[in-house]
Scaffold this active site. Sequence first.
Site, PDB file in Angstrom:
ATOM      1  N   LYS A 181       9.793  41.410 -82.110  1.00  2.78           N
ATOM      2  CA  LYS A 181      11.255  41.327 -82.086  1.00  2.78           C
ATOM      3  C   LYS A 181      11.733  41.796 -80.724  1.00  2.78           C
ATOM      4  O   LYS A 181      11.083  42.606 -80.067  1.00  2.78           O
ATOM      5  CB  LYS A 181      11.890  42.119 -83.232  1.00  2.78           C
ATOM      6  CG  LYS A 181      11.707  43.612 -83.172  1.00  2.78           C
ATOM      7  CD  LYS A 181      12.411  44.296 -84.339  1.00  2.78           C
ATOM      8  CE  LYS A 181      12.204  45.797 -84.223  1.00  2.78           C
ATOM      9  NZ  LYS A 181      12.823  46.530 -85.312  1.00  2.78           N
ATOM     10  N   HIS A 232      -3.481  47.639 -78.547  1.00  3.84           N
ATOM     11  CA  HIS A 232      -3.395  46.872 -77.299  1.00  3.84           C
ATOM     12  C   HIS A 232      -4.140  47.603 -76.180  1.00  3.84           C
ATOM     13  O   HIS A 232      -4.856  46.974 -75.394  1.00  3.84           O
ATOM     14  CB  HIS A 232      -1.937  46.647 -76.892  1.00  3.84           C
ATOM     15  CG  HIS A 232      -1.342  45.411 -77.442  1.00  3.84           C
ATOM     16  ND1 HIS A 232      -0.947  45.296 -78.749  1.00  3.84           N
ATOM     17  CD2 HIS A 232      -1.097  44.213 -76.872  1.00  3.84           C
ATOM     18  CE1 HIS A 232      -0.456  44.088 -78.951  1.00  3.84           C
ATOM     19  NE2 HIS A 232      -0.547  43.403 -77.825  1.00  3.84           N
TER      20      HIS A 232
END
Length: 178
Positions: free
Chosen positions: A101, A36
């Site tokens: 999650k 990222h």
Amino acid sequence: MKKIQTPLTKKELESLKSGDEVLISGIIYTMRDAAHAKVSRMIEENKKLPFPLENSIIYYCGPTPAKPGHIIGSCGPTTASRMDKYTPLLLEHGLAGMIGKGGRNSEVKNSIKKHKAVYFSALGGLGAEYAKNVTGSKVIAFEEMGPEAVYELEVKDFYAVVINDPEGNDFYSSESRS
């Protein structure tokens, strides 16, 4: 149970509602923290990205190496909030969905709504089961980062639940489930 196909279309995105169970088929891309950071720098420097963000889904996952005869090792979800500082930029550049999650911060939830995207949750602890839904796997960027590399996964009927939908609903908030 809704079946959806990547890349995600605007019509598909609009049909998804918080709490929907989905089976995803098509191409998804794995990215964790380090990838990222690199992809965000590439965007800021106007460099060509290793995969198209437009209408794509990123899976917050660092797969384990494949055993002989297998396509991929265990590939369970990583905690999504670790990617929150990068997510608004990726959504601004066309990312349609994310799988992870746990919950997202308010800035990310607002960005999901603004860009009409979606956040799905995969079930933690089921990495070996999710591997059975991967029909193809290859590293497409940052190979030197091992499990933090960007993988292109071809998936068939990959189970997830819509947590944050394009309308701004959040399955984790009690108001969305009443």
